[in-house]
Design a protein around this motif. Structure first.
Motif, PDB file in Angstrom:
ATOM      1  N   MET A 148       0.826  -1.203   0.000  1.00  0.00           N
ATOM      2  CA  MET A 148       0.000   0.000   0.000  1.00  0.00           C
ATOM      3  C   MET A 148       0.862   1.255   0.000  1.00  0.00           C
ATOM      4  O   MET A 148       0.496   2.278  -0.589  1.00  0.00           O
ATOM      5  CB  MET A 148      -0.964   0.000   1.182  1.00  0.00           C
ATOM      6  CG  MET A 148      -1.999  -1.119   1.129  1.00  0.00           C
ATOM      7  SD  MET A 148      -3.421  -0.823   2.186  1.00  0.00           S
ATOM      8  CE  MET A 148      -4.315   0.410   1.265  1.00  0.00           C
ATOM      9  N   SER A 149       2.029   1.187   0.642  1.00  0.00           N
ATOM     10  CA  SER A 149       2.954   2.318   0.588  1.00  0.00           C
ATOM     11  C   SER A 149       3.432   2.537  -0.845  1.00  0.00           C
ATOM     12  O   SER A 149       3.543   3.678  -1.310  1.00  0.00           O
ATOM     13  CB  SER A 149       4.145   2.073   1.515  1.00  0.00           C
ATOM     14  OG  SER A 149       3.734   2.013   2.864  1.00  0.00           O
ATOM     15  N   ALA A 150       3.720   1.448  -1.546  1.00  0.00           N
ATOM     16  CA  ALA A 150       4.109   1.546  -2.949  1.00  0.00           C
ATOM     17  C   ALA A 150       2.963   2.111  -3.785  1.00  0.00           C
ATOM     18  O   ALA A 150       3.175   2.915  -4.708  1.00  0.00           O
ATOM     19  CB  ALA A 150       4.527   0.181  -3.481  1.00  0.00           C
ATOM     20  N   GLY A 151       1.731   1.721  -3.471  1.00  0.00           N
ATOM     21  CA  GLY A 151       0.574   2.241  -4.190  1.00  0.00           C
ATOM     22  C   GLY A 151       0.430   3.737  -4.005  1.00  0.00           C
ATOM     23  O   GLY A 151       0.134   4.469  -4.965  1.00  0.00           O
ATOM     24  N   VAL A 174      -3.578  -0.431  -7.047  1.00  0.00           N
ATOM     25  CA  VAL A 174      -2.741  -1.108  -6.043  1.00  0.00           C
ATOM     26  C   VAL A 174      -3.277  -0.846  -4.637  1.00  0.00           C
ATOM     27  O   VAL A 174      -3.353  -1.754  -3.796  1.00  0.00           O
ATOM     28  CB  VAL A 174      -1.271  -0.639  -6.162  1.00  0.00           C
ATOM     29  CG1 VAL A 174      -0.434  -1.179  -5.014  1.00  0.00           C
ATOM     30  CG2 VAL A 174      -0.682  -1.074  -7.494  1.00  0.00           C
ATOM     31  N   LEU A 175      -3.691   0.384  -4.376  1.00  0.00           N
ATOM     32  CA  LEU A 175      -4.230   0.721  -3.054  1.00  0.00           C
ATOM     33  C   LEU A 175      -5.547  -0.008  -2.777  1.00  0.00           C
ATOM     34  O   LEU A 175      -5.799  -0.447  -1.648  1.00  0.00           O
ATOM     35  CB  LEU A 175      -4.434   2.232  -2.943  1.00  0.00           C
ATOM     36  CG  LEU A 175      -3.167   3.058  -2.715  1.00  0.00           C
ATOM     37  CD1 LEU A 175      -3.447   4.540  -2.925  1.00  0.00           C
ATOM     38  CD2 LEU A 175      -2.614   2.820  -1.314  1.00  0.00           C
ATOM     39  N   LEU A 176      -6.378  -0.137  -3.798  1.00  0.00           N
ATOM     40  CA  LEU A 176      -7.646  -0.850  -3.612  1.00  0.00           C
ATOM     41  C   LEU A 176      -7.397  -2.319  -3.283  1.00  0.00           C
ATOM     42  O   LEU A 176      -7.990  -2.865  -2.346  1.00  0.00           O
ATOM     43  CB  LEU A 176      -8.511  -0.720  -4.868  1.00  0.00           C
ATOM     44  CG  LEU A 176      -9.835  -1.480  -4.845  1.00  0.00           C
ATOM     45  CD1 LEU A 176     -10.723  -1.012  -3.694  1.00  0.00           C
ATOM     46  CD2 LEU A 176     -10.564  -1.315  -6.182  1.00  0.00           C
ATOM     47  N   LEU A 177      -6.515  -2.961  -4.046  1.00  0.00           N
ATOM     48  CA  LEU A 177      -6.196  -4.363  -3.768  1.00  0.00           C
ATOM     49  C   LEU A 177      -5.570  -4.511  -2.383  1.00  0.00           C
ATOM     50  O   LEU A 177      -5.883  -5.446  -1.638  1.00  0.00           O
ATOM     51  CB  LEU A 177      -5.253  -4.906  -4.841  1.00  0.00           C
ATOM     52  CG  LEU A 177      -5.848  -5.042  -6.251  1.00  0.00           C
ATOM     53  CD1 LEU A 177      -4.766  -5.446  -7.249  1.00  0.00           C
ATOM     54  CD2 LEU A 177      -6.997  -6.048  -6.258  1.00  0.00           C
ATOM     55  N   LEU A 201      -5.622   1.570   4.553  1.00  0.00           N
ATOM     56  CA  LEU A 201      -4.528   2.452   4.976  1.00  0.00           C
ATOM     57  C   LEU A 201      -4.519   2.661   6.484  1.00  0.00           C
ATOM     58  O   LEU A 201      -3.463   2.880   7.079  1.00  0.00           O
ATOM     59  CB  LEU A 201      -4.642   3.795   4.253  1.00  0.00           C
ATOM     60  CG  LEU A 201      -4.209   3.800   2.788  1.00  0.00           C
ATOM     61  CD1 LEU A 201      -4.672   5.078   2.092  1.00  0.00           C
ATOM     62  CD2 LEU A 201      -2.697   3.661   2.678  1.00  0.00           C
ATOM     63  N   ARG A 202      -5.683   2.604   7.085  1.00  0.00           N
ATOM     64  CA  ARG A 202      -5.753   2.760   8.551  1.00  0.00           C
ATOM     65  C   ARG A 202      -5.307   1.499   9.278  1.00  0.00           C
ATOM     66  O   ARG A 202      -5.110   1.515  10.480  1.00  0.00           O
ATOM     67  CB  ARG A 202      -7.185   3.126   8.952  1.00  0.00           C
ATOM     68  CG  ARG A 202      -7.567   4.554   8.604  1.00  0.00           C
ATOM     69  CD  ARG A 202      -6.889   5.584   9.518  1.00  0.00           C
ATOM     70  NE  ARG A 202      -7.503   5.535  10.834  1.00  0.00           N
ATOM     71  CZ  ARG A 202      -6.945   5.039  11.918  1.00  0.00           C
ATOM     72  NH1 ARG A 202      -5.738   4.519  11.865  1.00  0.00           N
ATOM     73  NH2 ARG A 202      -7.582   5.057  13.068  1.00  0.00           N
ATOM     74  N   ARG A 203      -5.156   0.389   8.556  1.00  0.00           N
ATOM     75  CA  ARG A 203      -4.772  -0.869   9.201  1.00  0.00           C
ATOM     76  C   ARG A 203      -3.287  -1.195   9.029  1.00  0.00           C
ATOM     77  O   ARG A 203      -2.824  -2.198   9.559  1.00  0.00           O
ATOM     78  CB  ARG A 203      -5.608  -2.021   8.642  1.00  0.00           C
ATOM     79  CG  ARG A 203      -7.065  -2.017   9.102  1.00  0.00           C
ATOM     80  CD  ARG A 203      -7.786  -3.283   8.655  1.00  0.00           C
ATOM     81  NE  ARG A 203      -9.078  -3.415   9.308  1.00  0.00           N
ATOM     82  CZ  ARG A 203     -10.237  -3.087   8.760  1.00  0.00           C
ATOM     83  NH1 ARG A 203     -10.259  -2.585   7.539  1.00  0.00           N
ATOM     84  NH2 ARG A 203     -11.367  -3.240   9.418  1.00  0.00           N
ATOM     85  N   LEU A 245       5.845   6.988   4.918  1.00  0.00           N
ATOM     86  CA  LEU A 245       5.610   8.342   4.442  1.00  0.00           C
ATOM     87  C   LEU A 245       6.721   8.830   3.521  1.00  0.00           C
ATOM     88  O   LEU A 245       6.473   9.630   2.613  1.00  0.00           O
ATOM     89  CB  LEU A 245       5.449   9.301   5.629  1.00  0.00           C
ATOM     90  CG  LEU A 245       4.207   9.076   6.491  1.00  0.00           C
ATOM     91  CD1 LEU A 245       4.155  10.085   7.617  1.00  0.00           C
ATOM     92  CD2 LEU A 245       2.951   9.169   5.650  1.00  0.00           C
ATOM     93  N   ASP A 246       7.954   8.367   3.732  1.00  0.00           N
ATOM     94  CA  ASP A 246       9.043   8.785   2.852  1.00  0.00           C
ATOM     95  C   ASP A 246       8.804   8.307   1.420  1.00  0.00           C
ATOM     96  O   ASP A 246       9.180   8.993   0.463  1.00  0.00           O
ATOM     97  CB  ASP A 246      10.382   8.245   3.364  1.00  0.00           C
ATOM     98  CG  ASP A 246      10.893   9.023   4.570  1.00  0.00           C
ATOM     99  OD1 ASP A 246      10.257  10.044   4.919  1.00  0.00           O
ATOM    100  OD2 ASP A 246      11.908   8.633   5.159  1.00  0.00           O
ATOM    101  N   TRP A 247       8.201   7.136   1.268  1.00  0.00           N
ATOM    102  CA  TRP A 247       7.884   6.643  -0.079  1.00  0.00           C
ATOM    103  C   TRP A 247       6.882   7.588  -0.759  1.00  0.00           C
ATOM    104  O   TRP A 247       7.059   7.955  -1.921  1.00  0.00           O
ATOM    105  CB  TRP A 247       7.289   5.246  -0.019  1.00  0.00           C
ATOM    106  CG  TRP A 247       8.250   4.170   0.387  1.00  0.00           C
ATOM    107  CD1 TRP A 247       9.391   4.306   1.122  1.00  0.00           C
ATOM    108  CD2 TRP A 247       8.138   2.781   0.073  1.00  0.00           C
ATOM    109  NE1 TRP A 247       9.993   3.095   1.300  1.00  0.00           N
ATOM    110  CE2 TRP A 247       9.256   2.140   0.667  1.00  0.00           C
ATOM    111  CE3 TRP A 247       7.225   2.021  -0.629  1.00  0.00           C
ATOM    112  CZ2 TRP A 247       9.464   0.762   0.572  1.00  0.00           C
ATOM    113  CZ3 TRP A 247       7.417   0.655  -0.734  1.00  0.00           C
ATOM    114  CH2 TRP A 247       8.537   0.038  -0.141  1.00  0.00           C
ATOM    115  N   ALA A 248       5.840   7.955  -0.043  1.00  0.00           N
ATOM    116  CA  ALA A 248       4.830   8.851  -0.608  1.00  0.00           C
ATOM    117  C   ALA A 248       5.432  10.214  -0.929  1.00  0.00           C
ATOM    118  O   ALA A 248       5.115  10.817  -1.969  1.00  0.00           O
ATOM    119  CB  ALA A 248       3.662   8.999   0.361  1.00  0.00           C
ATOM    120  N   ALA A 249       6.319  10.717  -0.047  1.00  0.00           N
ATOM    121  CA  ALA A 249       6.948  12.015  -0.286  1.00  0.00           C
ATOM    122  C   ALA A 249       7.845  11.971  -1.521  1.00  0.00           C
ATOM    123  O   ALA A 249       7.852  12.904  -2.333  1.00  0.00           O
ATOM    124  CB  ALA A 249       7.756  12.432   0.941  1.00  0.00           C
ATOM    125  N   ALA A 250       8.596  10.892  -1.679  1.00  0.00           N
ATOM    126  CA  ALA A 250       9.453  10.751  -2.858  1.00  0.00           C
ATOM    127  C   ALA A 250       8.604  10.669  -4.124  1.00  0.00           C
ATOM    128  O   ALA A 250       8.922  11.293  -5.144  1.00  0.00           O
ATOM    129  CB  ALA A 250      10.334   9.516  -2.723  1.00  0.00           C
TER     130      ALA A 250
END
Length: 419
Positions: A1-4, A25-28, A105-107, A112-117
Motif C-alpha cells: 500500500m505504501s508503494a501504491g 494497487v491501493l484498492l487491492l 490504509l488505517r490498518r 511516508l518517505d515513499w509517498a513524499a518521494a
C-alpha cells in the motif's frame, strides 16, 4: 500500500490514466488488509510494538466512511430515479471504492518517505510534461494527460503545496536533503500551474496560505518559511515575465475582468466568464422545480432548450457540457440530498484536519495542513468547474483524502508514543 501511494502521486499527472495504477494497487491492498484483519480477528499483528501499531478506529474514521457511502448511495439513487445512463454512476462509484482504501490504509503502517518521494518525483515529471507541451510542441497551455488545462493546473498546485509543506517539515526536522528535494518539487508544481494558464486555480491560493500560516507560524520556523516563500515568489515572477506560458497566463488573468464587464453590461455569454454565469443562472432557475433529487441529464437538456426558446437564458448555454460549478452540478442532478451529503463530506474532512492544525508535533501540524488543504482547495476549484465530474479529479480527491487521513492518524499515534 505504501508503494501504491507513491505510485499514485508519481504517475498522477505524468502518465495517461496514471492515477488508475496507484489507485488500483491501493484498492487491492485495502481489500487484502481487510481480509487479513478479518481472519486474524484483530486490527494489529501480534508482536508489533504499541507505538508502531495503527491508531485505533474512532468516530471520525467511521464518519468519513459513512459519508463516502452516503455520497455514493444518493448518486446511485438519483441515477436510478431519473433513468439516466449507467455512465453517470462512474464517478459516484469511486466514493464506494474509496472506503476499502481508507480502511486498508488505517490498518497498516504507511511509509511516508515513499509517498513524499513519489510526490516530488511526480511533480518533476509533471513540470517536464508542461515544458514539453508548451515549449517543445507549441501548445498554448499545458494540459498534461487529463484532457484539460484546468484540472491539470489545479492538481499541480495542490501537489506543489503539499511538497512545499513537506519541505518545511523536513527543514524543521533538519533533514536537509529531503527539504531541498521537496522544495524543488514545489517549484516544479508552481511552474506546471503557470504553464497551464488557469485562472480558477488562483481562487484556492489565499486559503492555502492561511492554512500554512496557521500550521507553521512559530518563531523558530519563521526563517526557513520566509526563505521558501521568497524563492517561490521569485520563481513565479520570473516565470510570468520570461516564459511564453507565463505571459499567456498573465494575459488570461487580466482578461477575466473584461469578460465579467462584457457579461454584466452587454449580456455577452459567449466568453469564459459569461458562459459560466449564464449556466449557473439556468441551473438556479431549474433547481427549485425539482429540489429533492434534481433533474436527470436527458430531462435537463430538454428543459434547457425550453428556457432558451423562452429567451430566459442565452442560446450559448446549450453548447456547454455542464454547469461549470461543482456544487450547482450536484444540486441540479442529485437534488438537495446529494448536495447535503457532498457538503457534509467536505466540511467533516476539513474540520477533522483543522482540529490538528495547532498540535504540538510539527509532523501532525503539517499533515493536518495538507489534509485541510484538500477539501478547501477542491471547494474553491469547484466554484468554476465540475472537477469531480472527471475520473482524474475524483480519484485525486478520494485517494489523497485516504492517504492524508491515514498518515495524520499515524503521526498522532507516533507522537503519543514518542516514536
Amino acid at each position: 500500500m505504501s508503494a501504491g501511494a507513491a505510485l499514485f502521486f508519481l504517475l498522477m499527472l505524468s502518465v495517461p490514466s496514471g492515477y488508475s495504477i496507484g489507485g488500483g494497487v491501493l484498492l487491492l491492498g485495502g481489500l487484502a488488509a481487510w481480509w487479513t484483519a478479518r481472519r486474524a480477528g484483530r486490527r494489529t499483528q501480534a508482536g508489533v510494538p504499541d507505538g508502531l501499531a495503527p491508531a485505533p478506529w474512532t468516530a471520525e474514521d467511521r464518519t468519513l466512511c459513512a459519508l463516502l457511502l452516503a455520497v455514493f448511495a444518493i448518486n446511485a439513487l438519483a441515477v436510478l430515479w431519473h433513468g439516466d445512463s449507467g455512465k453517470y454512476l462512474d464517478q459516484g462509484a469511486r466514493y464506494l471504492l474509496a472506503v476499502p482504501i481508507l480502511a486498508g490504509l488505517r490498518r497498516i503502517r504507511l511509509r511516508l518517505d515513499w509517498a513524499a518521494a513519489g510526490l516530488a518525483l511526480g511533480l518533476f515529471a509533471t513540470a517536464g510534461i508542461a515544458a514539453w507541451q508548451t515549449i517543445g510542441i507549441g501548445y498554448e497551455r499545458a494540459t498534461g494527460f487529463v484532457t484539460s488545462a484546468i484540472p491539470f493546473a489545479d492538481m499541480a498546485l495542490t501537489m506543489g503545496f503539499w511538497s512545499l509543506m513537506g519541505a518545511a517539515l523536513a527543514a524543521i526536522q533538519r533533514r536537509w536533503a529531503w527539504s531541498v528535494l521537496l522544495l524543488a518539487g514545489a517549484l516544479a508544481g508552481l511552474y506546471a500551474m503557470i504553464a497551464a494558464a488557469t485562472r480558477g486555480s488562483l481562487i484556492a491560493l489565499p486559503v492555502l496560505l492561511v492554512l500554512a500560516a496557521v500550521a507553521l507560524l512559530r518563531r523558530a520556523h519563521l526563517r526557513p518559511l520566509l526563505a521558501g516563500i521568497a524563492l517561490l515568489g521569485a520563481t513565479a515572477v520570473i516565470a510570468l515575465a520570461v516564459l511564453p506560458a507565463g505571459q499567456i497566463a498573465e494575459s488570461r488573468y487580466a482578461a477575466a475582468l473584461d469578460e465579467w464587464q462584457a457579461y454584466r453590461q452587454q449580456g455577452d455569454a459567449s466568453n469564459n466568464v459569461g458562459s459560466r454565469l449564464e449556466a449557473w443562472k439556468a441551473a438556479l432557475i431549474s433547481i427549485p422545480e425539482r429540489p429533492l433529487l434534481g433533474w436527470g441529464h436527458a430531462q435537463y437538456d430538454a428543459h434547457l432548450q425550453t428556457l432558451i426558446e423562452a429567451e430566459r437564458v442565452a442560446p450559448f448555454v446549450g453548447t456547454l457540457s455542464n454547469t461549470h460549478n461543482q456544487f450547482i452540478e450536484i444540486w441540479l442532478h442529485q437534488g438537495s440530498l446529494g448536495l447535503i451529503a457532498f457538503l457534509a463530506l467536505l466540511i467533516a474532512s476539513f474540520w477533522y484536519f483543522c482540529r490538528r492544525l495547532r498540535a504540538p508535533e510539527p509532523a501532525v501540524r503539517v499533515l493536518a495542513c495538507c489534509g485541510a488543504a484538500l477539501p478547501a482547495a477542491f471547494a474553491a476549484y469547484g466554484l468554476t468547474q465540475v472537477i469531480l465530474g472527471r475520473n482524474n479529479g475524483v480519484m485525486f480527491f478520494l485517494v489523497s483524502l485516504a492517504v492524508l487521513w491515514a498518515a495524520l492518524r499515524q503521526a498522532e499515534r507516533d507522537a503519543a508514543h514518542g516514536v
